[in-house]
Design an enzyme around this catalytic site. Structure first.
Site: not given
Ligand code: NDP
Ligand code: BG6
Length: 485
Positions: A47, A151, A181, A185, A219, A238, A243, A343
């Site tokens: 937009r 996703k 993704h 890898k 992570e 997530d 994954h 995380k």
């Protein structure tokens, strides 16, 4: 060998983070490596209002200086980039889009091939499919039309089925490419070559010789600026539902008869459908959900998840999941898979560790060395095989040693990033590394009991930022006589 057809790459959500940070830099890299078709254009759509030039300038700002091989090449790339402002939610605006695509098609001789990449909020996916179809932009009579879905593919099992139904009204399954993704890898794909191109591993790749398997997706970062999105998602949706279950499929699947989209994805779905359903006992004793709390790491103050922007201060969203699970088939019966993702862990590492069983009788020392195969997906992609050898000198004491392979040792090989690889496959029309609808459903089917459990009262454990998650997750393994690597 699949052809790289001339094509128009239309990206919805072009002003957004994914397009700017991942897609455009990846397309530029492919261009510098002369991997894109002879004739192509990229048409950004959202937009926000930009002129073509303003959109190109935005792109240039996001390409790291180190990636700019020469300024002329970047200028050539920019000449293929265009921008169209429309309201993606408004069907009438697609007439403007159709007209723009048609003009670009004529100017650049794109043979009516079009890739529609949906990098927008997921609520727009079915709307975009419907509006494209209203203007016959799904019609493959002249040139192929591909629809790329980012996703999340739904929010739970029901919404995933609803999304599929909505997309199928206008596109066939073979036109739909669902991106995970992780499948792009290098080391995830390499798992297949390691397993199925070497005769030394495959005979041992089963419950007779394998004791247990760890899968870690850790992570170091927190949720950063994505608190608003993440709080509605959590680590389960997530990372684990997509994954990590895809990684498990690569570790556990049977060999496909050939490497092509159908046979690969047939095997993937077969193993995902064998994931042992989680019982009430599993939810209470084999699942650990955690949330990071504030802490000081190497002098740096790290905030609690609940203090992140966009996160309610009473949030019960998990930033960590630890799970013990099984696969109900002949190969894996009885072999525990321990998965963890979180995380704000001490470091960023994604790896699979295959722990082989010990020898039946310890001849040389009470402490038998561990045979383990570590498949490191990131960072420092590589494979390490740990085994025992005799300590030099008298006696027969053993010590653990390792054979260590790093992709970086293949100096001449510059690895494609996941998005580079997958974008190339999209243009080629190679669906091998894209999730098929039945596999997505199998994953949701497996995690749905956890989602339901989270709606009831459940234990959410705190863990200090910069640690390996709640101590309760250690016990998942300790009670079985194991430990995380
Ligand atoms: P952003 O919020 O950064 O971008 C969303 C984009 O959609 C913007 O370009 C916005 O542009 C556009 N948009 C929003 N509403 C409309 C509308 N009504 N009409 C037209 N365009 C609209 O999100 P991300 O880029 O982070 O994510 C995009 C998708 O990719 C999401 O589904 C996300 O889940 C997925 N994803 C993102 C990842 C990432 O690393 N960012 C990783 C994996 C998946 P404008 O406001 O100008 O219209
Ligand atoms: C994304 C998640 O899909 O994957 C992010 O939304 C996560 O939260 C990311 O950080 C991890 O990807 P990678 O490639 O950095 O391991």
């Amino acid at each position: 060998m699949l052809a790289i057809d001339n094509s128009c790459i239309v990206i919805f959500g072009a002003s957004g983070d994914l397009t700017q940070r991942m897609l455009m830099p990846a397309l530029y890299k492919l261009f510098t490596q002369q991997k894109l078709p002879t004739a192509f254009v990229i048409l950004g759509v959202s937009r926000s209002t930009y002129s073509d030039q303003a959109f190109r300038d935005k792109l240039i700002n996001n390409i790291p200086a180190s990636a700019v091989i020469n300024k002329q090449l970047l200028a050539d790339f920019c000449q293929r980039i265009f921008y169209q402002s429309i309201d993606t939610a408004n069907v009438n605006d697609y007439a403007i889009l159709k007209d723009r695509i048609s003009k670009l098609n004529d100017t650049f001789k794109l043979e009516n091939n079009a890739l529609f990449y949906m990098a927008t909020p997921p609520s727009l996916y079915s709307v975009i499919a419907q509006h494209l179809a209203a203007h016959h932009l799904n019609n493959e009579q002249k040139g192929w039309k591909r629809l790329v879905v980012e996703k999340p593919f739904g929010y739970d099992l029901d919404s995933a089925i609803t999304l599929d139904k909505a997309l199928y009204q206008h596109f066939q399954e073979q036109q739909i490419y669902r991106i995970d993704h992780y499948l792009g890898k290098e080391t995830v794909q390499n798992m297949l070559v390691l397993r199925f191109a070497n005769s030394i591993f495959e005979p041992l790749w089963n419950g007779k010789y394998i004791d247990y398997i760890e899968v870690t997706g850790a992570e170091a970062l927190g949720v950063e600026k994505r608190g608003g999105y993440y709080d509605g998602s959590g680590a389960m949706r997530d990372m684990l539902q997509n994954h990590l279950l895809q990684v498990i499929a690569m570790v556990a699947m049977e060999p496909p008869s050939v490497i092509n989209a159908d046979s690969m994805r047939d095997e993937v779905v077969k193993v995902l459908q064998c994931l042992k359903p989680l019982s009430e006992h599993d939810l209470k004793h084999n699942l650990v959900l955690g949330q990071y709390t504030e802490s000081k790491v190497r002098g740096e103050d790290l905030s609690a998840y609940r203090a992140e922007a966009g996160v309610p201060d009473d949030s019960r969203t998990e930033t960590y999941v630890g799970l013990k699970m099984f696969i109900n088939n002949w190969r894996w019966n009885g072999v525990p898979f321990y998965i963890r993702t979180g995380k704000r862990m001490p470091t960023r590492v994604t790896e699979v560790v295959i722990h082989f069983k010990k020898t039946p009788h310890p001849v040389f020392s009470a402490h038998a060395p561990e045979n383990k195969l570590i498949i490191r997906i990131q960072p420092d992609e590589g494979i390490v095989l740990g085994f025992g050898l005799k300590q030099p000198g008298s006696g027969f004491e053993s010590q653990e040693v390792a054979m260590d392979f790093h992709y970086s040792d293949l100096k001449k090989t510059e690895l494609l990033t996941a998005y580079e690889r997958l974008l190339l496959d999209l243009i080629k029309g190679d669906a091998t590394l894209f999730s098929r609808s039945d596999a997505v459903r199998a994953c949701w089917n497996f995690v749905q009991p956890i989602l339901d459990y989270k709606k009831r009262s459940f234990s959410l454990y705190g863990y200090a930022s910069g640690t390996w998650g709640p101590v309760e997750a250690e016990h998942l393994l300790i009670k079985d006589g194991h430990k995380w690597r």
